[in-house]
Design an enzyme around this catalytic site. Sequence first.
Site, PDB file in Angstrom:
ATOM      1  N   GLY A 132      10.834  35.597  27.984  1.00  0.00           N
ATOM      2  CA  GLY A 132      11.304  37.063  28.286  1.00  0.00           C
ATOM      3  C   GLY A 132      12.620  37.072  27.503  1.00  0.00           C
ATOM      4  O   GLY A 132      13.519  38.256  27.618  1.00  0.00           O
ATOM      5  N   SER A 187       7.831  30.740  24.514  1.00  0.00           N
ATOM      6  CA  SER A 187       8.822  31.673  23.823  1.00  0.00           C
ATOM      7  C   SER A 187      10.318  31.357  24.265  1.00  0.00           C
ATOM      8  O   SER A 187      10.695  30.194  23.885  1.00  0.00           O
ATOM      9  CB  SER A 187       8.401  33.071  24.386  1.00  0.00           C
ATOM     10  OG  SER A 187       9.074  34.127  23.508  1.00  0.00           O
TER      11      SER A 187
END
Length: 566
Positions: free
Chosen positions: A161, A239
Site C-alpha cells: 500500500g 510491494s
Amino acid sequence: MVGLVSLVSTLLLASSIWALPAPPHGLPSPLKLPLPEPNHNLFCIVPFPVVQKLLCPRQGTSSPTTVSTPLGTAQGASDSDGAARFSVKYGSASRWQESSVVSSWALPNGATDPTALPLTCPQNTTADSTMSEDCLSMILYVPSSVKPGSNAPALLWIHGGSFIVGSATDPGLDGSALAAATESVVAVVQYRLGALGFMDPSGNTNLAVKDIVTALQFLQKVLPSFGGDTSKITLAGQSSGANMIRALLAVPSAESLFQSAILQSDTMDYGLLNMSIQETLQDFFNSQINCDSTDTECLTNLSLDDILYASQTLSDDGGDISAAAGLAEPIRPVKDGSFITSPLDSTAPFPHVSKPIILSTVLNEAMPTIYSEFTDPIDSSTYTDVVNITFGTPRTERILTTAVYEVPQQTAEGTTADARPQLSNLGTDQVWRCPTWTFARNWVQNGGQVFVGLYVVGATYPGNDLIPQCLEDGAVCHQDDIEIVFGTVPSPNTAQVALTKEMQARYSSFLRTGNPNTDSFATWTPATTDDVHPLLLGGSGEASVGQCTTSYWGDFVQYDYQVFDI
C-alpha cells in the site's frame, strides 16, 4: 506534456488508485511507479456479504476456540474448514511514540466478539468509523493440523500500500488456506501508516518498521502456545510490504527474530531514504501541522483529520520537496545509521548476510500505471518525451539507443505503433525486475542464498479489473500474485489452481528448510553472482535475462538510488 502528466497524476491520486513519483529534476513521471494498492478495507469492515465471502477474512464461524498463552487466554473462532482465527492486539503505542509488546492478550479495539476484525490504521481512503490509531493488531491463522508441541513454522505477512494505505483485512489476505496448505501458523499484520508511522515531529524515524519488530517480539512470546516454532519465522510481503522486509534485513537488532524472508514485487529501484532527505521531508511535514516539535500538548491534541491531511500533502508533494523522494513513496523507511544500518543496495558496501530469501516479480508490473496514465495509444514522440522527463541526461540517450527500449517505428500501414507496451516493459525493468536481480546478485556475493522467480500466471487483483490490459490473456499485473499465494482466487481456472498448489508447496518447504524445492515440482536453482536463474512461476524453464545484466541496469543506466545517492 508536464501539464498532462501532472493532471492525470492528480486525478489518479484523488481516486486512490495509483500515485506517480517524481523523476530527476522534480517532474512527474509515469515510470517512477510504484503502485499504492486500491483500498478495499471498507468492504471487509462493514457488511458487504458477497465481497466478504470472496475476498476478506472469514467472519462466519462454527465454533469458538480458546488457547492458553503466557499473555492470557486467546479467544478465537474455528471456521467450517477447521482453521482457527485469532484477531489480537500485539502492541501499544502513543501517538508518535515507539510501540511495545502488549502485556496481556486482548482482542483488537476493545472488541468482545472473537470474530471481530481489527480496525485499520488511519489512512485517507478509509471511513473514520473503520479506523483507529489503536491499530497495532494482527490476525493469526492456525490450521487444525498444528497443535501445541507441533513446532510448526510461522509466516508473518506484511501488507502493501505504498506505506499510506492497507491493512490485515485487505482483499485476498485470508490466511486460512495458506496456513492449512503449509501446515504453518500464518499471521497477517498491520502497522502505522503515513506520517503517523514515519514522520514523528521530533525526528524519530521508522516507527512503522519498529512496529513490525514489536509484532515479531509478540510472536516470540505466544507462538509456542499455538504449536509454532519461534526459530522458524519467515517474513513475507508484497510491494511496500516487501520494501518493509528489505529494511528489516538491514536492522541488526531484528536479526534473531526471523530466519528467512520472501519479497514479492519490491520497488527496489527507489532505495531507502537517507537522513538528509528524511529531514527535508520532516521539516515540510512539521510546517503543515502548526505545532512545535517539542510541544507535546499541541501534538497530542492535533485532530486525526489534520494529521492525515498533512500526511497526504506530503505524499502528494514529495517529489517537489525532494526529487529523490518521489511522489509515490516519499514516506518510506529511512537508513538512519542506528536502527537501519545499511541501504542494502549498490551505493554502499553490502554487509555480510546469511538468511535465505525468495525474490519474485510479476510479468507486467508497470502495466497498471502505464495504462491508467495513458488510456489511449501514444506515439513515438510522446514515448520519447516521457522517457526524457523520467530519466534525464545521460540515461535517456542510453535507453533510447538500446534495441529493446528504442523508439517504436511505424507499422507497415504507415502509422506509428502504440508505444504503451514499450513503456510498460521499460517501467517493469527499471523499477522491479532488474533491480531485484541486482539485489539477488549482491545477496549471494555477500553470503546469502536467494531464489528468484517471475510470475507468468496470476489472478486479477481487485482494482486491476478496471484496467482492460490487465484482463488480457497472459497479463500478470502488479498484485496479481497475492491471491495465488494465499489460495483465495475466486473461481480459479486450471492454471491458477496448479500454481497455487505449487507455490504453497514451495513456501511450505522454504518455511522449514530455507529451500523452496520439493520432489513434486521442477528444480528451482538458487541464484549465483553470474546467473540469477529466474524460474518462470506458472510456466516452464527460466526467464530470459534481457537487459537485467550486470553491465546494463546499475552500470550503463543507473538506478534511481544511484542517481540520487540515497
